[in-house]
Design a protein around this motif. Structure first.
Motif, mmCIF file in Angstrom:
data_model
loop_
_atom_site.group_PDB
_atom_site.id
_atom_site.type_symbol
_atom_site.label_atom_id
_atom_site.label_comp_id
_atom_site.label_asym_id
_atom_site.label_seq_id
_atom_site.Cartn_x
_atom_site.Cartn_y
_atom_site.Cartn_z
ATOM 1 N N HIS A 396 32.269 34.057 47.516
ATOM 2 C CA HIS A 396 33.239 33.638 48.530
ATOM 3 C C HIS A 396 34.562 33.182 47.911
ATOM 4 O O HIS A 396 35.647 33.499 48.424
ATOM 5 C CB HIS A 396 32.639 32.507 49.366
ATOM 6 C CG HIS A 396 33.568 31.991 50.423
ATOM 7 N ND1 HIS A 396 33.866 32.703 51.572
ATOM 8 C CD2 HIS A 396 34.296 30.834 50.481
ATOM 9 C CE1 HIS A 396 34.729 32.011 52.303
ATOM 10 N NE2 HIS A 396 35.003 30.879 51.666
ATOM 11 N N HIS A 397 34.494 32.466 46.777
ATOM 12 C CA HIS A 397 35.716 31.906 46.196
ATOM 13 C C HIS A 397 36.629 32.975 45.598
ATOM 14 O O HIS A 397 37.806 32.710 45.330
ATOM 15 C CB HIS A 397 35.370 30.853 45.140
ATOM 16 C CG HIS A 397 34.666 31.401 43.928
ATOM 17 N ND1 HIS A 397 33.305 31.609 43.887
ATOM 18 C CD2 HIS A 397 35.149 31.791 42.717
ATOM 19 C CE1 HIS A 397 32.969 32.090 42.705
ATOM 20 N NE2 HIS A 397 34.065 32.223 41.974
ATOM 21 N N CYS A 401 41.227 35.439 46.631
ATOM 22 C CA CYS A 401 42.038 35.803 45.459
ATOM 23 C C CYS A 401 42.224 37.313 45.386
ATOM 24 O O CYS A 401 43.322 37.813 45.092
ATOM 25 C CB CYS A 401 41.377 35.301 44.176
ATOM 26 S SG CYS A 401 41.292 33.508 44.043
ATOM 27 N N GLY A 427 45.864 27.218 47.562
ATOM 28 C CA GLY A 427 44.624 26.452 47.687
ATOM 29 C C GLY A 427 43.375 27.269 47.453
ATOM 30 O O GLY A 427 42.278 26.895 47.909
ATOM 31 N N ILE A 429 41.980 27.895 44.509
ATOM 32 C CA ILE A 429 41.271 27.516 43.287
ATOM 33 C C ILE A 429 40.531 26.207 43.498
ATOM 34 O O ILE A 429 41.114 25.200 43.924
ATOM 35 C CB ILE A 429 42.258 27.377 42.101
ATOM 36 C CG1 ILE A 429 43.139 28.621 42.007
ATOM 37 C CG2 ILE A 429 41.501 27.136 40.803
ATOM 38 C CD1 ILE A 429 42.376 29.927 41.849
ATOM 39 N N ARG A 430 39.233 26.224 43.178
ATOM 40 C CA ARG A 430 38.416 25.022 43.329
ATOM 41 C C ARG A 430 38.636 24.069 42.153
ATOM 42 O O ARG A 430 38.730 24.493 41.001
ATOM 43 C CB ARG A 430 36.930 25.410 43.383
ATOM 44 C CG ARG A 430 36.549 26.249 44.588
ATOM 45 C CD ARG A 430 35.078 26.626 44.504
ATOM 46 N NE ARG A 430 34.625 27.405 45.640
ATOM 47 C CZ ARG A 430 33.399 27.923 45.751
ATOM 48 N NH1 ARG A 430 32.531 27.738 44.773
ATOM 49 N NH2 ARG A 430 33.062 28.622 46.820
ATOM 50 N N GLN A 431 38.689 22.792 42.456
ATOM 51 C CA GLN A 431 38.851 21.779 41.406
ATOM 52 C C GLN A 431 37.593 21.721 40.544
ATOM 53 O O GLN A 431 36.470 21.819 41.042
ATOM 54 C CB GLN A 431 39.111 20.411 42.033
ATOM 55 C CG GLN A 431 39.468 19.335 41.034
ATOM 56 C CD GLN A 431 40.819 19.568 40.384
ATOM 57 O OE1 GLN A 431 41.810 19.814 41.049
ATOM 58 N NE2 GLN A 431 40.834 19.506 39.060
ATOM 59 N N ASN A 432 37.803 21.594 39.238
ATOM 60 C CA ASN A 432 36.695 21.512 38.293
ATOM 61 C C ASN A 432 36.977 20.355 37.349
ATOM 62 O O ASN A 432 38.068 20.257 36.776
ATOM 63 C CB ASN A 432 36.577 22.826 37.509
ATOM 64 C CG ASN A 432 35.356 22.864 36.615
ATOM 65 O OD1 ASN A 432 35.067 21.916 35.907
ATOM 66 N ND2 ASN A 432 34.642 23.980 36.650
ATOM 67 N N LEU A 437 43.177 23.379 36.817
ATOM 68 C CA LEU A 437 43.259 24.418 37.851
ATOM 69 C C LEU A 437 43.677 25.760 37.242
ATOM 70 O O LEU A 437 43.183 26.820 37.643
ATOM 71 C CB LEU A 437 44.259 23.994 38.932
ATOM 72 C CG LEU A 437 43.802 22.872 39.872
ATOM 73 C CD1 LEU A 437 44.951 22.465 40.795
ATOM 74 C CD2 LEU A 437 42.601 23.328 40.699
ATOM 75 N N VAL A 440 40.662 27.355 35.528
ATOM 76 C CA VAL A 440 39.724 27.885 36.528
ATOM 77 C C VAL A 440 40.267 29.192 37.111
ATOM 78 O O VAL A 440 39.531 30.168 37.292
ATOM 79 C CB VAL A 440 39.475 26.856 37.643
ATOM 80 C CG1 VAL A 440 38.603 27.473 38.747
ATOM 81 C CG2 VAL A 440 38.817 25.603 37.080
ATOM 82 N N TYR A 444 38.679 32.968 37.299
ATOM 83 C CA TYR A 444 38.590 33.798 38.497
ATOM 84 C C TYR A 444 39.143 35.205 38.224
ATOM 85 O O TYR A 444 38.533 36.214 38.596
ATOM 86 C CB TYR A 444 39.378 33.174 39.646
ATOM 87 C CG TYR A 444 38.750 31.980 40.320
ATOM 88 C CD1 TYR A 444 37.654 31.319 39.762
ATOM 89 C CD2 TYR A 444 39.249 31.481 41.526
ATOM 90 C CE1 TYR A 444 37.092 30.217 40.373
ATOM 91 C CE2 TYR A 444 38.691 30.380 42.153
ATOM 92 C CZ TYR A 444 37.615 29.752 41.571
ATOM 93 O OH TYR A 444 37.058 28.654 42.178
#
Length: 451
Positions: A396-397, A401, A427, A429-432, A437, A440, A444
């Motif tokens: 899904h993430h 993109c 928005g 990109i998920r925070q890790n 960012l 990450v 991706y």
């Protein structure tokens, strides 16, 4: 001198060629010729890297190339010193010694070409890889994945023979076929062939696409010859046409116009390609036979064939397992998947990306086999079904993109830094906690590329 030292010397030569110092003005052509010849020999060094010690002849050639590069470096250093001190007193002209080095290089090059020639007809000393030199001054070379050219060898040899044949007049060679058949891959394989790199003084590659701009095509070709400047970007289309024609005139050139949809694109450009009866060539790739026929005077078209079942399976295996081999329990279902792709390289590569990213179980492979449409070949428009299959199985993430690429024009060169910044701003990109960012987002992007 090591291979890396040869690279360093070539970089220095390029800086010397591009500098504006009037002291070496008269030697600039000699230095440029030296750079181009050594660049070709550097390709041979790269191609022979893995097995140069298995053949005595190849080992000796590598040593000769290193020695002559070292000799050339000493002479160039003397030439620069001579230019600086010419007003102080008499200095021996080292450009005379450079002529001797060029003779040595030509002798070595003759032997190297012999090896490449034998490779083309499957009696090679080397297993030559397609090489890409990002610093080349002679062309903006597209990268070709060696794994994706399975089944194209015979057609590539035919095209190379036409490109380097005895015909002196400017010739147009067309590669046609449906989307996903491998037209661009075949053209890249030929374009990057070491013999083609040597044969043509200038090589240029530009993308045309369905919605084209004459200006973009002109700039793409000109950038293969010289570095684009702000002044060039400000030129009118007419001035760009004049510049391109002037730069190509007197040179044996190869220009690839990739993905032409409309004969109007060729009609806009054809008068800007000089015909100096020196064996220059233009290569088209197109989905439309009628476009190719209008542009190709001899009506001889090249059409990549659909892959055989064995070729399809070989390509699928290489894409899924890289250097490994397929487990015996997946062999039968894997061959069924390859067969259902109908010999279309794009379908095989996309499905392989899907299989490579999931756990390699028989249940999953059975699902993929049922999903891959066997009628993909009978209806050319159905190749998009395979792309949809791949998209539907994206995490899904990654979906947002991937879809964001649609915001850019077709065949547009996208800056990685710009793309990552836009993804973050949107928005996506998920925070890790362990990575920034930007890091990450890079993960991706690499994940998408691997698919």
């Amino acid at each position: 001198m090591t291979d890396s030292a040869v690279d360093f010397f070539l970089d220095n030569l390029m800086q010397l060629i591009n500098c504006d110092n009037e002291l070496i003005h008269f030697e600039r052509d000699q230095i440029k010729a030296l750079y181009e010849e050594l660049e070709f020999l550097r390709i041979f060094l790269r191609d022979s890297e893995e097995n140069r010690y298995e053949q005595e002849k190849v080992k000796n050639l590598v040593a000769q190339i290193r020695d002559v590069a070292c000799e050339a470096e000493v002479i160039i250093d003397s030439l620069i010193l001579n230019a600086v001190m010419q007003n102080i007193g008499h200095v021996i002209d080292p450009s005379l010694e450079l002529c001797g080095v060029m003779e040595e290089i030509n002798s070595i090059k003759t032997e190297v070409l012999g090896i490449y020639e034998r490779k083309r007809y499957d009696i090679s000393v080397l297993q030559v890889r397609n090489s890409f030199n990002a610093g080349s001054s002679r062309a903006n070379t597209p990268i070709v994945d060696e794994e994706s050219v399975i089944g194209f060898n015979d057609e590539a040899v035919k095209i190379i023979d036409r490109l380097t044949g005895e015909k002196k007049q400017l010739d147009v060679i067309s590669i046609i076929g449906m989307a996903g058949l491998g037209k661009t891959t075949l053209a890249r394989k030929v374009y990057n062939d070491p013999f083609i790199v040597y044969h043509f003084h200038i090589r240029g590659w530009t993308y045309v696409s369905q919605v084209y701009r004459k200006r973009d095509i002109l700039l793409g070709i000109i950038s293969s010859v010289i570095q684009l400047t702000d002044e060039i970007y400000k030129m009118s289309n007419e001035k760009l046409c004049e510049m391109m024609k002037k730069r190509l005139m007197g040179k044996r050139y190869l220009i690839v116009l990739d993905d032409i949809w409309d004969i109007g694109a060729w009609n806009d450009l054809r008068r800007s390609f000089p015909n100096d009866n020196n064996g220059s060539r233009i290569v088209f790739t197109s989905r439309h036979k009628d476009v190719a026929l209008l542009a190709t005077p001899n009506k001889l078209l090249h059409r990549p064939h659909f892959l055989t079942q064995d070729e399809s399976w070989n390509l699928l295996q290489k894409k899924v397992f890289r250097e490994g081999s397929c487990p015996s329990e997946l062999m039968d279902i894997g061959k069924k998947i390859a067969k259902n792709c109908g010999g279309l390289p794009l379908a095989i590569v996309v499905v392989a990306g899907l299989l490579a990213k999931k756990e390699k179980t028989q249940d999953w492979w059975d699902q993929v086999a049922q999903s891959v449409c066997s009628y993909i070949v009978s209806d050319p428009e159905q190749y998009t079904d395979t792309l949809a299959l791949s998209y539907n199985h994206l995490p899904h993430h990654l979906k947002a993109c991937f879809l964001y690429f649609g915001a850019f024009p077709e065949d547009y060169k996208i800056s990685v830094r710009k793309l990552i910044s836009l993804w973050i701003a949107q928005g996506f990109i998920r925070q890790n906690e362990e990575k920034s960012l930007e890091e990450v987002a890079e993960d991706y992007l690499m994940d998408l590329i691997d698919r």
